[in-house]
Design an enzyme around this catalytic site. Structure first.
Site, short mmCIF file in Angstrom:
data_model
loop_
_atom_site.label_atom_id
_atom_site.label_comp_id
_atom_site.label_asym_id
_atom_site.label_seq_id
_atom_site.Cartn_x
_atom_site.Cartn_y
_atom_site.Cartn_z
N LEU A 242 0.92 -1.24 -0.05
CA LEU A 242 0.07 0.14 -0.05
C LEU A 242 0.76 1.29 0.24
CD1 LEU A 242 -2.51 1.63 0.62
CD2 LEU A 242 -2.59 0.89 2.94
N CYS A 243 0.51 2.14 -0.95
CA CYS A 243 1.09 3.32 -1.06
C CYS A 243 2.52 3.57 -1.28
CB CYS A 243 0.80 4.32 0.30
SG CYS A 243 1.05 5.96 0.25
#
Length: 338
Positions: A242-243
């Site tokens: 994520l991210c």
């Protein structure tokens, strides 16, 4: 019971392009939201850091604008999407939702309904003001204060009170996030990746890697993370990132001369988003987007910055930004069939 390994960066400082060191860590919501989602679904989560040291949340990620009440944030983005007659016209900058008070739009809408305004009329009033604020880069509250139609229903003092209420709620959410994270035993006493045996790693049904700028420091070029990814890939288990978490994918080894994620569709925190962050304005030492492309990823970002975007390619799940945290966790649970 399904089991996930969550790898969290334990980096506490990042050196920026100007040579200065800045506090960093994991992004609070990128750990809290998936962790709570997994646990609520009955998944056993084992938290580990590269060196076994307790990680710290990035101080910047605890600012109130990262902790808006979800209902207010969702309504704000629903209004912003109304301006987009074509995806190329959608441009959301960090300033739009962190400084222009657009997050107050739902509460103003509700206040107008309470004043007796019809729903369609109230929606049009707040959308018009929000569009004007976004286009002019002006404070939404001050735009409302100059709107005679709105102020005939709500006093300027009431409008500013609504603004203060949403900020107070966001500050309370940020504090609640701190308290929640401090109560997670795995963050206080994480496992060390180097001490995990292959058997322990393979006892997990997948690995999930949240981001934060700390991920740029200790997750790429890490032999232990490479081992985890090799084992998960070889066993056809789930890999989620994520991210800034996809920085860990750069530690993955090669098989037959090619990076194991070569040709995969992958998303991550984009250069456009990075340039708007506090650290990005000073200068991030390297570009995650460029590094993934150069390694062989087919980079697939969303229609706009800062909106939720998740990409699934085979057993790899990647998500673009903090706003994708809930969707990323949901995608993992779907592949786990939980």
């Amino acid at each position: 019971m399904a089991k996930l390994l969550m790898i969290v960066s334990s980096a506490q400082m990042i050196r920026l392009a100007d040579g200065s060191d800045h506090p960093t860590g994991y992004r609070a919501e990128e750990v809290r939201v998936p962790y709570e989602t997994f646990v609520a679904a009955g998944v056993d989560v084992m938290i580990a850091t590269p060196d076994g040291k307790a990680p710290q949340p990035d101080p910047w990620g605890l600012e109130p604008f990262f902790h808006y009440p979800q209902v207010d944030e969702d309504f704000m983005f629903s209004v912003i999407r109304r301006f987009a007659y074509h995806s190329d016209r959608v441009r959301v900058t960090f300033t739009h939702f962190s400084e222009l008070n657009l997050v107050a739009v739902r509460r103003v809408y509700v206040a107008l309904l309470d004043s007796g305004m019809e729903p369609a009329e109230a929606r049009k009033a707040v959308e018009t003001a929000a569009h004007r604020a976004r286009r002019r880069n002006s404070d939404f509250i001050e735009v409302l204060a100059a709107d005679d139609e709105v102020t005939s229903r709500l006093s300027v003092e009431r409008i500013r009170e609504i603004r203060d209420q949403v900020w107070q709620a966001s500050q309370a959410n940020a504090q609640q996030a701190v308290e929640t994270l401090s109560g997670i035993a795995g963050l206080r006493h994480p496992r060390s990746l180097s001490e995990l045996t292959d058997e322990e790693i393979l006892s997990c049904d997948g690995v999930f890697i949240p981001g934060g700028h700390g991920a740029l420091v200790d997750l790429p070029d890490n032999a232990d993370i490479g081992r985890v990814l090799r084992l998960m890939y070889g066993a056809d288990k789930i890999v989620g990132a994520l991210c800034h978490g996809p920085a860990a994918l750069l530690s993955a080894p090669e098989v037959d001369g090619a990076w194991i994620f070569d040709g995969y569709k992958i998303t991550a925190f984009t250069d456009e988003e990075e340039d708007q962050t506090k650290a990005g304005k000073i200068g991030i030492p390297w570009s995650l987007e460029a590094a993934l492309k150069n390694r062989g990823a087919i980079f697939d970002d969303g229609d706009a910055a800062w909106v939720s975007h998740v990409v699934i390619d085979r057993n790899l799940i990647t998500a673009q930004n903090e706003g994708s945290s809930e969707a990323a966790a949901g995608a993992v649970l779907k592949l786990l069939a939980v």
